[in-house]
Design a protein around this motif. Sequence first.
Motif, short mmCIF file in Angstrom:
data_model
loop_
_atom_site.label_atom_id
_atom_site.label_comp_id
_atom_site.label_asym_id
_atom_site.label_seq_id
_atom_site.Cartn_x
_atom_site.Cartn_y
_atom_site.Cartn_z
N SER A 160 -9.22 2.71 8.09
CA SER A 160 -8.21 1.96 7.37
C SER A 160 -8.54 0.47 7.35
CB SER A 160 -6.84 2.20 7.98
OG SER A 160 -5.86 1.46 7.33
N ASP A 199 -0.43 2.49 -0.78
CA ASP A 199 -0.36 3.81 -1.40
C ASP A 199 -1.56 4.70 -1.07
OD1 ASP A 199 2.04 3.06 -2.51
OD2 ASP A 199 1.17 2.51 -4.45
N THR A 200 -2.56 4.16 -0.38
CA THR A 200 -3.77 4.91 -0.05
C THR A 200 -3.63 5.54 1.33
OG1 THR A 200 -5.10 3.35 -1.34
CG2 THR A 200 -6.27 4.72 0.24
N LYS A 251 -11.66 -4.27 0.48
CA LYS A 251 -10.82 -4.64 -0.68
C LYS A 251 -10.58 -6.14 -0.72
CE LYS A 251 -9.26 -0.66 -2.55
NZ LYS A 251 -9.09 -0.34 -3.94
N GLU A 273 -1.90 -1.24 -3.59
CA GLU A 273 -2.89 -0.15 -3.62
C GLU A 273 -3.18 0.36 -2.21
OE1 GLU A 273 -6.41 -1.61 -5.55
OE2 GLU A 273 -5.40 -1.89 -7.47
N LEU A 274 -3.34 -0.57 -1.27
CA LEU A 274 -3.62 -0.17 0.11
C LEU A 274 -2.45 0.59 0.72
CD1 LEU A 274 -5.42 -3.39 1.42
CD2 LEU A 274 -6.45 -1.13 1.09
N ILE A 324 -5.52 7.40 4.52
CA ILE A 324 -6.80 7.56 5.20
C ILE A 324 -6.58 8.51 6.37
CG2 ILE A 324 -8.53 6.39 6.62
CD1 ILE A 324 -6.80 4.38 4.08
N ASN A 373 -2.08 4.53 6.35
CA ASN A 373 -2.21 4.01 4.99
C ASN A 373 -3.28 2.92 5.01
OD1 ASN A 373 -0.98 1.63 5.87
ND2 ASN A 373 0.88 1.92 4.68
N GLY A 374 -3.58 2.36 3.86
CA GLY A 374 -4.64 1.36 3.76
C GLY A 374 -4.34 0.06 4.46
#
Length: 155
Positions: free
Chosen positions: A134, A80-81, A141, A77-78, A83, A97-98
């Motif tokens: 980030s 694909d995120t 998370k 998930e991180l 910032i 990214n995350g």
Amino acid sequence: LICLSSIASLRVSYSNRLNGQWRSNTALGLFGSPDSNKNSSPAKKDNGGLFGGMGNLMESMKKAQEIAKQAQVVNKELADTLIVGTDPTGSVTATFNGLAIPIGIKISDAAIALGSEALSAAATQAIIDGHTKSQNLMINKMQALYASSGIPNPP
């Protein structure tokens, strides 16, 4: 005085002299506690089996494997995120990214027109902003993952 009553229960007794008389202080089993009250209460069944805490170790290993699977999902998930960090004027944006990996940087024509020193400062501010955001997302998370698993947060 050392007596070997069986392989599993090595008993160690020691005595001292008090007021001219010898008396026994204690008798310890091979693994620690005295078993003088052995007959007074029924023995507790140890869930660990022959090797004591091995059952708990297996449960801990299963829990660690579950947490590792959950951490993989969080990392995906991180990754694909996206910032975005910006400088105070908004003329430079840095994308991460995350997982705090830099993805790109965009510089406006207005920032270029300000000159190299101002552009360098704006880019640095945007990179720091994006990286900080980030890292904060990643920390939040992971703290949520730890909390849902019943693990205390690392310092």
